[in-house]
Design a protein around this motif. Structure first.
Motif, PDB file in Angstrom:
ATOM      1  N   GLU A 109       0.903  -1.217   0.096  1.00  0.00           N
ATOM      2  CA  GLU A 109       0.037  -0.136  -0.026  1.00  0.00           C
ATOM      3  C   GLU A 109       0.776   1.414  -0.014  1.00  0.00           C
ATOM      4  OE1 GLU A 109      -3.349   0.026   0.018  1.00  0.00           O
ATOM      5  OE2 GLU A 109      -3.745  -2.150   0.253  1.00  0.00           O
ATOM      6  N   GLN A 110       2.078   1.154   0.221  1.00  0.00           N
ATOM      7  CA  GLN A 110       2.935   2.460   0.120  1.00  0.00           C
ATOM      8  C   GLN A 110       3.495   2.836  -0.968  1.00  0.00           C
ATOM      9  OE1 GLN A 110       5.242   2.268   3.836  1.00  0.00           O
ATOM     10  NE2 GLN A 110       4.435   0.594   4.596  1.00  0.00           N
ATOM     11  N   THR A 111       2.829   2.988  -1.864  1.00  0.00           N
ATOM     12  CA  THR A 111       3.312   3.552  -3.033  1.00  0.00           C
ATOM     13  C   THR A 111       2.613   4.896  -3.458  1.00  0.00           C
ATOM     14  OG1 THR A 111       2.030   2.399  -4.760  1.00  0.00           O
ATOM     15  CG2 THR A 111       3.763   1.327  -3.904  1.00  0.00           C
ATOM     16  N   SER A 112       3.379   5.779  -4.296  1.00  0.00           N
ATOM     17  CA  SER A 112       2.760   6.911  -4.815  1.00  0.00           C
ATOM     18  C   SER A 112       3.272   7.520  -5.844  1.00  0.00           C
ATOM     19  CB  SER A 112       2.377   8.183  -3.701  1.00  0.00           C
ATOM     20  OG  SER A 112       3.879   8.491  -3.308  1.00  0.00           O
ATOM     21  N   GLY A 113       2.555   8.249  -6.615  1.00  0.00           N
ATOM     22  CA  GLY A 113       2.963   8.917  -8.076  1.00  0.00           C
ATOM     23  C   GLY A 113       3.330  10.263  -7.829  1.00  0.00           C
ATOM     24  N   GLU A 114       4.031  11.035  -8.805  1.00  0.00           N
ATOM     25  CA  GLU A 114       4.018  12.410  -8.627  1.00  0.00           C
ATOM     26  C   GLU A 114       4.356  12.849 -10.223  1.00  0.00           C
ATOM     27  OE1 GLU A 114       7.173  12.495  -5.833  1.00  0.00           O
ATOM     28  OE2 GLU A 114       8.815  12.095  -7.535  1.00  0.00           O
ATOM     29  N   ALA A 115       3.700  13.953 -10.758  1.00  0.00           N
ATOM     30  CA  ALA A 115       3.737  14.217 -11.842  1.00  0.00           C
ATOM     31  C   ALA A 115       5.187  15.056 -12.284  1.00  0.00           C
ATOM     32  CB  ALA A 115       2.542  15.603 -12.103  1.00  0.00           C
ATOM     33  N   GLU A 116       5.685  14.685 -13.350  1.00  0.00           N
ATOM     34  CA  GLU A 116       6.700  15.104 -13.764  1.00  0.00           C
ATOM     35  C   GLU A 116       6.838  15.608 -15.484  1.00  0.00           C
ATOM     36  OE1 GLU A 116      10.382  13.405 -12.449  1.00  0.00           O
ATOM     37  OE2 GLU A 116       9.611  12.862 -10.701  1.00  0.00           O
ATOM     38  N   PRO A 117       7.390  16.542 -15.753  1.00  0.00           N
ATOM     39  CA  PRO A 117       7.719  16.692 -17.146  1.00  0.00           C
ATOM     40  C   PRO A 117       8.620  15.611 -17.732  1.00  0.00           C
ATOM     41  CG  PRO A 117       9.003  18.189 -16.167  1.00  0.00           C
ATOM     42  CD  PRO A 117       8.257  17.647 -15.066  1.00  0.00           C
ATOM     43  N   VAL A 118       8.460  15.053 -19.057  1.00  0.00           N
ATOM     44  CA  VAL A 118       9.074  13.875 -19.523  1.00  0.00           C
ATOM     45  C   VAL A 118       9.875  14.507 -20.766  1.00  0.00           C
ATOM     46  CG1 VAL A 118       9.162  11.642 -20.578  1.00  0.00           C
ATOM     47  CG2 VAL A 118       8.048  12.144 -18.367  1.00  0.00           C
ATOM     48  N   LEU A 119      11.244  14.263 -20.936  1.00  0.00           N
ATOM     49  CA  LEU A 119      11.695  14.708 -22.248  1.00  0.00           C
ATOM     50  C   LEU A 119      11.896  13.177 -22.858  1.00  0.00           C
ATOM     51  CD1 LEU A 119      14.440  17.213 -21.177  1.00  0.00           C
ATOM     52  CD2 LEU A 119      12.401  17.519 -22.446  1.00  0.00           C
ATOM     53  N   LEU A 120      11.754  13.143 -24.248  1.00  0.00           N
ATOM     54  CA  LEU A 120      11.913  11.885 -25.045  1.00  0.00           C
ATOM     55  C   LEU A 120      12.682  12.209 -26.168  1.00  0.00           C
ATOM     56  CD1 LEU A 120      11.369   8.795 -26.017  1.00  0.00           C
ATOM     57  CD2 LEU A 120       9.150   9.762 -26.606  1.00  0.00           C
ATOM     58  N   ARG A 121      13.839  11.483 -26.602  1.00  0.00           N
ATOM     59  CA  ARG A 121      14.564  11.793 -27.675  1.00  0.00           C
ATOM     60  C   ARG A 121      14.488  10.585 -28.680  1.00  0.00           C
ATOM     61  NH1 ARG A 121      19.728  13.996 -29.314  1.00  0.00           N
ATOM     62  NH2 ARG A 121      19.641  14.099 -31.570  1.00  0.00           N
ATOM     63  N   THR A 122      13.921  10.833 -29.824  1.00  0.00           N
ATOM     64  CA  THR A 122      13.763   9.787 -30.802  1.00  0.00           C
ATOM     65  C   THR A 122      14.599  10.182 -32.092  1.00  0.00           C
ATOM     66  OG1 THR A 122      11.850  10.852 -31.998  1.00  0.00           O
ATOM     67  CG2 THR A 122      11.322   9.632 -30.215  1.00  0.00           C
ATOM     68  N   ALA A 123      14.617   9.277 -32.858  1.00  0.00           N
ATOM     69  CA  ALA A 123      15.351   9.614 -34.359  1.00  0.00           C
ATOM     70  C   ALA A 123      14.556  10.633 -35.171  1.00  0.00           C
ATOM     71  CB  ALA A 123      15.179   8.251 -35.301  1.00  0.00           C
ATOM     72  N   THR A 124      13.527  11.405 -34.876  1.00  0.00           N
ATOM     73  CA  THR A 124      12.946  12.332 -35.327  1.00  0.00           C
ATOM     74  C   THR A 124      12.958  13.673 -34.464  1.00  0.00           C
ATOM     75  OG1 THR A 124      10.776  11.864 -34.463  1.00  0.00           O
ATOM     76  CG2 THR A 124      11.286  10.872 -36.584  1.00  0.00           C
ATOM     77  N   GLY A 161      24.330  18.041 -26.731  1.00  0.00           N
ATOM     78  CA  GLY A 161      23.789  18.732 -25.397  1.00  0.00           C
ATOM     79  C   GLY A 161      22.687  18.301 -25.235  1.00  0.00           C
ATOM     80  N   LEU A 162      21.801  17.463 -26.038  1.00  0.00           N
ATOM     81  CA  LEU A 162      20.561  16.773 -25.840  1.00  0.00           C
ATOM     82  C   LEU A 162      20.665  15.452 -25.128  1.00  0.00           C
ATOM     83  CD1 LEU A 162      18.921  18.092 -29.081  1.00  0.00           C
ATOM     84  CD2 LEU A 162      19.038  19.220 -26.976  1.00  0.00           C
ATOM     85  N   LEU A 163      19.481  15.054 -24.983  1.00  0.00           N
ATOM     86  CA  LEU A 163      19.592  13.426 -24.682  1.00  0.00           C
ATOM     87  C   LEU A 163      19.975  12.761 -25.959  1.00  0.00           C
ATOM     88  CD1 LEU A 163      16.096  13.049 -22.723  1.00  0.00           C
ATOM     89  CD2 LEU A 163      18.365  12.861 -21.862  1.00  0.00           C
ATOM     90  N   ALA A 164      20.508  11.227 -25.574  1.00  0.00           N
ATOM     91  CA  ALA A 164      20.893  10.684 -26.691  1.00  0.00           C
ATOM     92  C   ALA A 164      19.540   9.944 -27.340  1.00  0.00           C
ATOM     93  CB  ALA A 164      21.832   9.447 -26.174  1.00  0.00           C
ATOM     94  N   PRO A 165      19.737   9.686 -28.612  1.00  0.00           N
ATOM     95  CA  PRO A 165      18.554   8.802 -29.025  1.00  0.00           C
ATOM     96  C   PRO A 165      18.245   7.651 -28.543  1.00  0.00           C
ATOM     97  CG  PRO A 165      19.976   9.833 -31.059  1.00  0.00           C
ATOM     98  CD  PRO A 165      20.816   9.948 -29.579  1.00  0.00           C
ATOM     99  N   GLY A 166      16.846   7.495 -28.164  1.00  0.00           N
ATOM    100  CA  GLY A 166      16.420   6.362 -27.325  1.00  0.00           C
ATOM    101  C   GLY A 166      16.129   6.512 -26.035  1.00  0.00           C
ATOM    102  N   ALA A 167      16.518   7.559 -25.511  1.00  0.00           N
ATOM    103  CA  ALA A 167      16.677   8.028 -24.187  1.00  0.00           C
ATOM    104  C   ALA A 167      15.457   8.789 -23.751  1.00  0.00           C
ATOM    105  CB  ALA A 167      17.992   8.747 -23.651  1.00  0.00           C
ATOM    106  N   LEU A 168      14.919   8.586 -22.384  1.00  0.00           N
ATOM    107  CA  LEU A 168      13.800   9.420 -21.798  1.00  0.00           C
ATOM    108  C   LEU A 168      14.072   9.656 -20.374  1.00  0.00           C
ATOM    109  CD1 LEU A 168       9.880   8.457 -22.245  1.00  0.00           C
ATOM    110  CD2 LEU A 168      11.112   8.699 -19.836  1.00  0.00           C
TER     111      LEU A 168
END
Length: 219
Positions: A65-80, A168-175
């Motif tokens: 029972e001791q779990t919880s979530g929290e909102a976060e912005p997410v960065l996703l780097r793809t091939a595009t 200076g960005l995330l590597a492709p395939g990283a989140l």
């Protein structure tokens, strides 16, 4: 806004202690120390978790029972390109007492299905707002609310993250999960949570709602 599949993600990073104001970071460290959580070795601190625990589902399964979530912005780097989404760093608060890294790994990490192009929002990044709501029956209770101006800039996080590219960005395939704002009234279990990233300049909202199925702790 576009729908994105996270199936090609290879590397997942959770940026912890990512507040921009050192006093606020220290307050959060003290808040968690009251729950028995050891202070970080450095700030910000980047936790690596398995891509296998990423999900865009509307229900996740945890133990206890001791779990919880929290909102976060997410960065996703793809091939595009680079994209911005909304996620929940769902965490096991019991495990957090003796290992923050383990607490990050044992729960699914939730990511919304829709994303914005990074270049469409980076010019007014600080005006974006994080928001989350706990659900108790028919009640929707505000749980988090705050501007991204309270968090470290994404350029800094990407530059310091363990998976970054020469540009200076995330590597492709990283989140990367990019930090959160304080919980109103303190950290509580979240059996059902709505997470939102609000763009007041363009009038857009990224939103994802998920529920939690809890398995019993047996020995």
């Amino acid at each position: 806004m576009m729908q994105m599949d996270i199936g090609e993600v290879r590397d997942v990073i959770v940026a912890g202690w990512a507040g921009r104001n050192p006093a606020d970071v220290q307050h959060h460290i003290a808040e968690l120390e009251m729950l028995g959580v050891a202070p970080p070795s450095t700030v910000p601190l980047f936790y690596r978790v398995s891509a296998d625990i990423l999900t865009q589902a509307e229900n996740i399964v945890v133990v206890g029972e001791q779990t919880s979530g929290e909102a976060e912005p997410v960065l996703l780097r793809t091939a595009t390109g680079l994209y911005v989404g909304i996620g929940s760093d769902h965490t096991d608060r019991f495990c957090e007492n003796f290992s923050v890294a383990l607490s990050k790994q044992v729960c699914p990490k939730v990511v919304g299905t829709c994303f914005w192009r990074y270049e469409d929002v980076i010019g007014h990044w600080d005006e974006l707002r994080l928001r989350s709501y706990r659900h108790e029956g028919a009640q929707r209770i505000l749980y988090q609310e705050g501007p991204l101006a309270s968090l470290l800039r994404p350029e800094k996080l990407m530059h310091e993250a363990p998976m970054h590219d020469g540009d200076g960005l995330l590597a492709p395939g990283a989140l990367m999960f990019c930090g959160t704002v304080p919980a109103i009234g303190g950290i509580l279990p979240t059996p059902e949570l709505t997470i939102e990233l609000v763009d007041p300049v363009l009038g857009h909202v990224l939103s994802h709602r998920y529920s939690v199925t809890t398995l019993p702790v047996v020995a």
